[in-house]
Design an enzyme around this catalytic site. Structure first.
Site, PDB file in Angstrom:
ATOM      1  N   VAL A 262      -6.909   8.659  18.242  1.00 46.23           N
ATOM      2  CA  VAL A 262      -6.121   9.737  18.842  1.00 46.23           C
ATOM      3  C   VAL A 262      -6.597  11.120  18.418  1.00 46.23           C
ATOM      4  O   VAL A 262      -6.115  12.121  18.946  1.00 46.23           O
ATOM      5  CB  VAL A 262      -4.602   9.585  18.550  1.00 46.23           C
ATOM      6  CG1 VAL A 262      -4.051   8.301  19.133  1.00 46.23           C
ATOM      7  CG2 VAL A 262      -4.307   9.697  17.053  1.00 46.23           C
TER       8      VAL A 262
ATOM      9  N   ASN B 146       3.492   8.440  17.378  1.00 46.45           N
ATOM     10  CA  ASN B 146       3.783   8.001  16.012  1.00 46.45           C
ATOM     11  C   ASN B 146       2.554   8.033  15.100  1.00 46.45           C
ATOM     12  O   ASN B 146       2.701   8.207  13.891  1.00 46.45           O
ATOM     13  CB  ASN B 146       4.368   6.581  16.063  1.00 46.45           C
ATOM     14  CG  ASN B 146       4.355   5.907  14.708  1.00 46.45           C
ATOM     15  OD1 ASN B 146       5.140   6.249  13.830  1.00 46.45           O
ATOM     16  ND2 ASN B 146       3.433   4.963  14.507  1.00 46.45           N
TER      17      ASN B 146
ATOM     18  N   SER C 242       8.379  14.192   9.819  1.00 44.36           N
ATOM     19  CA  SER C 242       8.613  13.713   8.446  1.00 44.36           C
ATOM     20  C   SER C 242       9.560  14.682   7.757  1.00 44.36           C
ATOM     21  O   SER C 242       9.620  15.858   8.142  1.00 44.36           O
ATOM     22  CB  SER C 242       7.276  13.688   7.689  1.00 44.36           C
ATOM     23  OG  SER C 242       7.496  13.557   6.301  1.00 44.36           O
TER      24      SER C 242
ATOM     25  N   TYR D 109      -0.076  18.659   5.273  1.00 40.06           N
ATOM     26  CA  TYR D 109       0.753  17.646   5.951  1.00 40.06           C
ATOM     27  C   TYR D 109       2.114  18.234   6.319  1.00 40.06           C
ATOM     28  O   TYR D 109       2.623  18.012   7.425  1.00 40.06           O
ATOM     29  CB  TYR D 109       0.921  16.450   5.009  1.00 40.06           C
ATOM     30  CG  TYR D 109       1.686  15.271   5.574  1.00 40.06           C
ATOM     31  CD1 TYR D 109       1.219  14.552   6.675  1.00 40.06           C
ATOM     32  CD2 TYR D 109       2.880  14.855   4.981  1.00 40.06           C
ATOM     33  CE1 TYR D 109       1.930  13.456   7.169  1.00 40.06           C
ATOM     34  CE2 TYR D 109       3.586  13.760   5.470  1.00 40.06           C
ATOM     35  CZ  TYR D 109       3.107  13.066   6.559  1.00 40.06           C
ATOM     36  OH  TYR D 109       3.811  11.982   7.052  1.00 40.06           O
TER      37      TYR D 109
ATOM     38  N   ALA E 145       2.878  21.373   6.918  1.00 40.06           N
ATOM     39  CA  ALA E 145       2.719  22.298   8.058  1.00 40.06           C
ATOM     40  C   ALA E 145       2.515  21.520   9.352  1.00 40.06           C
ATOM     41  O   ALA E 145       3.057  21.880  10.410  1.00 40.06           O
ATOM     42  CB  ALA E 145       1.529  23.223   7.817  1.00 40.06           C
TER      43      ALA E 145
ATOM     44  N   ILE F 252       9.338   5.720   3.499  1.00 46.27           N
ATOM     45  CA  ILE F 252       9.420   4.405   4.141  1.00 46.27           C
ATOM     46  C   ILE F 252       8.351   3.486   3.544  1.00 46.27           C
ATOM     47  O   ILE F 252       7.207   3.924   3.301  1.00 46.27           O
ATOM     48  CB  ILE F 252       9.213   4.538   5.669  1.00 46.27           C
ATOM     49  CG1 ILE F 252      10.152   5.601   6.266  1.00 46.27           C
ATOM     50  CG2 ILE F 252       9.398   3.182   6.357  1.00 46.27           C
ATOM     51  CD1 ILE F 252      11.634   5.388   6.024  1.00 46.27           C
TER      52      ILE F 252
HETATM   53  N1  LIG Z   1       5.801   5.929   5.606  1.00 52.63           N
HETATM   54  C1  LIG Z   1       6.468   7.033   5.352  1.00 52.63           C
HETATM   55  O1  LIG Z   1       7.072   7.172   4.255  1.00 52.63           O
HETATM   56  C2  LIG Z   1       6.549   8.120   6.388  1.00 52.63           C
HETATM   57  C3  LIG Z   1       7.451   9.172   6.131  1.00 52.63           C
HETATM   58  C4  LIG Z   1       7.567  10.195   7.054  1.00 52.63           C
HETATM   59  C5  LIG Z   1       6.783  10.197   8.190  1.00 52.63           C
HETATM   60  N2  LIG Z   1       5.916   9.187   8.411  1.00 52.63           N
HETATM   61  C6  LIG Z   1       5.123   9.238   9.642  1.00 52.63           C
HETATM   62  O2  LIG Z   1       5.350   8.075  10.378  1.00 52.63           O
HETATM   63  C7  LIG Z   1       4.198   7.761  11.158  1.00 52.63           C
HETATM   64  C8  LIG Z   1       3.775   6.318  10.896  1.00 52.63           C
HETATM   65  O3  LIG Z   1       3.529   6.197   9.507  1.00 52.63           O
HETATM   66  P1  LIG Z   1       3.388   4.773   8.768  1.00 52.63           P
HETATM   67  O4  LIG Z   1       4.049   4.916   7.468  1.00 52.63           O
HETATM   68  O5  LIG Z   1       3.731   3.675   9.685  1.00 52.63           O
HETATM   69  O6  LIG Z   1       1.802   4.805   8.506  1.00 52.63           O
HETATM   70  P2  LIG Z   1       0.743   3.598   8.401  1.00 52.63           P
HETATM   71  O7  LIG Z   1       1.371   2.354   7.929  1.00 52.63           O
HETATM   72  O8  LIG Z   1      -0.399   4.187   7.636  1.00 52.63           O
HETATM   73  O9  LIG Z   1       0.314   3.404   9.925  1.00 52.63           O
HETATM   74  C9  LIG Z   1      -0.323   4.457  10.594  1.00 52.63           C
HETATM   75  C10 LIG Z   1      -0.600   4.036  12.004  1.00 52.63           C
HETATM   76  O10 LIG Z   1      -1.289   5.119  12.664  1.00 52.63           O
HETATM   77  C11 LIG Z   1      -2.516   4.615  13.202  1.00 52.63           C
HETATM   78  N3  LIG Z   1      -3.549   5.640  13.140  1.00 52.63           N
HETATM   79  C12 LIG Z   1      -3.965   6.322  12.048  1.00 52.63           C
HETATM   80  N4  LIG Z   1      -4.981   7.136  12.385  1.00 52.63           N
HETATM   81  C13 LIG Z   1      -5.202   6.949  13.713  1.00 52.63           C
HETATM   82  C14 LIG Z   1      -6.136   7.483  14.638  1.00 52.63           C
HETATM   83  N5  LIG Z   1      -7.054   8.401  14.270  1.00 52.63           N
HETATM   84  N6  LIG Z   1      -6.089   7.053  15.926  1.00 52.63           N
HETATM   85  C15 LIG Z   1      -5.174   6.133  16.317  1.00 52.63           C
HETATM   86  N7  LIG Z   1      -4.270   5.598  15.487  1.00 52.63           N
HETATM   87  C16 LIG Z   1      -4.300   5.995  14.189  1.00 52.63           C
HETATM   88  C17 LIG Z   1      -2.855   3.411  12.337  1.00 52.63           C
HETATM   89  O11 LIG Z   1      -3.603   2.462  13.089  1.00 52.63           O
HETATM   90  P3  LIG Z   1      -5.198   2.208  12.990  1.00 52.63           P
HETATM   91  O12 LIG Z   1      -5.590   2.345  11.563  1.00 52.63           O
HETATM   92  O13 LIG Z   1      -5.328   0.825  13.564  1.00 52.63           O
HETATM   93  O14 LIG Z   1      -5.802   3.248  13.881  1.00 52.63           O
HETATM   94  C18 LIG Z   1      -1.482   2.818  12.071  1.00 52.63           C
HETATM   95  O15 LIG Z   1      -1.081   1.999  13.144  1.00 52.63           O
HETATM   96  C19 LIG Z   1       3.150   8.797  10.779  1.00 52.63           C
HETATM   97  O16 LIG Z   1       3.159   9.839  11.728  1.00 52.63           O
HETATM   98  C20 LIG Z   1       3.636   9.295   9.431  1.00 52.63           C
HETATM   99  O17 LIG Z   1       3.166  10.605   9.170  1.00 52.63           O
HETATM  100  C21 LIG Z   1       5.777   8.136   7.536  1.00 52.63           C
END
Ligand SMILES: NC(=O)c1ccc[n+]([C@@H]2O[C@H](COP(=O)([O-])OP(=O)(O)OC[C@H]3O[C@@H](n4cnc5c(N)ncnc54)[C@H](OP(=O)(O)O)[C@@H]3O)[C@@H](O)[C@H]2O)c1
Length: 251
Positions: free
Chosen positions: A64, A89, A142, A155, A157, A188
């Site tokens: 993406v 997401n 977030s 992050y 910003a 999470i």
């Molecule tokens: N976990 C937390 O505590 C938390 C808190 C607040 C906000 N968030 C936000 O929630 C969202 C999901 O986070 P998560 O915790 O589920 O993270 P995660 O477990 O690291 O998963 C990230 C997802 O994004 C995909 N991704 C990463 N870079 C990509 C790229 N260049 N192109 C396409 N897909 C990409 C990854 O798939 P591939 O590697 O297969 O591409 C994976 O499916 C994010 O926006 C994160 O900033 C998370």
């Protein structure tokens, strides 16, 4: 079955929160188009959904952060049929650094993944939603986008920009029956935060700041996404839904 007959597109669906959303949406009757880079994980997700719900899920690989790839893949997704729900997401962050030491390429990388991807994907999908006169867009931000975070200005910003973009696009498209909302997770339990759980000190410091004293689960964020995706939130647009165990109201 709040999403019966709805076609939903979820980025970052190969793992974590996006994967949980794909499973939750499919259970609620949606067809699911899962997008990420890891084809094996996406194929496993699609197989899991389709074995339980029938042939309702498909996937596309896409980086993406690459505007040309986004244009090609999301152009195909839009051509294949109407998009009722788009979840931006995919996102994350892999480094901590004080702003004074920030390198331009590090800053740009985090903005490309968390902000620019939302812009390019939304641009590609919105016109068809407007033409159809309906749609729900969910942008995952977030708690880092609600407040300053030391060593994470890049992050923080980026996620604040996601909220701002959400509000502007909501105003631009409300007339057409499109709703655009931001979903704000707290800490999470996913791969993104695995390194923090691996360090006892880091985990203790984090949990001491969470009033509910635990990590949230991806499934809990998926439930909130289901609410924003469905008609249960039919009079909500431009809003920020915080699901954080109470962190954001800590004094
Ligand atoms: N976990 C937390 O505590 C938390 C808190 C607040 C906000 N968030 C936000 O929630 C969202 C999901 O986070 P998560 O915790 O589920 O993270 P995660 O477990 O690291 O998963 C990230 C997802 O994004 C995909 N991704 C990463 N870079 C990509 C790229 N260049 N192109 C396409 N897909 C990409 C990854 O798939 P591939 O590697 O297969 O591409 C994976 O499916 C994010 O926006 C994160 O900033 C998370």
């Amino acid at each position: 079955m709040q999403l019966t007959g709805r076609r939903t597109v979820i980025t970052g669906a190969s793992r974590g929160i996006g994967r949980a959303m794909a499973l939750e949406f499919a259970k609620a009757g949606a067809t699911v188009v899962a997008v990420a880079r890891d084809a094996d994980r996406l194929a496993a997700l699609v197989e899991e959904i389709n074995s339980e719900q029938g042939p309702v899920a498909t996937f596309h690989t896409c980086d993406v952060t690459d505007p040309e790839e986004v244009d090609r893949v999301f152009g195909q997704i839009v051509e294949d049929g109407p998009v009722d729900v788009l979840v931006n997401n995919a996102g994350g962050n892999t480094f901590s650094v004080p702003l004074v030491s920030m390198r331009a390429d590090g800053w740009a990388k985090v903005q490309r993944l968390n902000v620019e991807s939302v812009v390019w994907i939304t641009q590609r999908v919105l016109p068809a939603m407007v033409a159809a006169g309906r749609g729900s867009v969910i942008n995952v931000s977030s708690v880092a986008g609600l407040q300053g975070v030391p060593l994470m200005s890049h992050y923080s910003a980026a996620k604040a920009a996601v909220i701002s973009i959400t509000q502007s696009v909501a105003l631009e498209t409300a007339y057409a029956g499109i709703r655009v909302n931001a979903l704000v997770p707290g800490w999470i339990e996913t791969d993104l935060t695995g390194h923090l759980r691996a360090s006892g000190d880091a985990e203790a410091a984090i949990l001491s700041r969470v009033p509910m004293q635990r990590w949230g689960t991806a499934a809990e964020i998926a439930k909130a996404a289901l609410f924003l995706a469905s008609d249960d939130s039919s009079f909500m647009t431009g809003q920020v839904l915080v699901v954080d165990g109470g962190i954001s109201v800590m004094p």
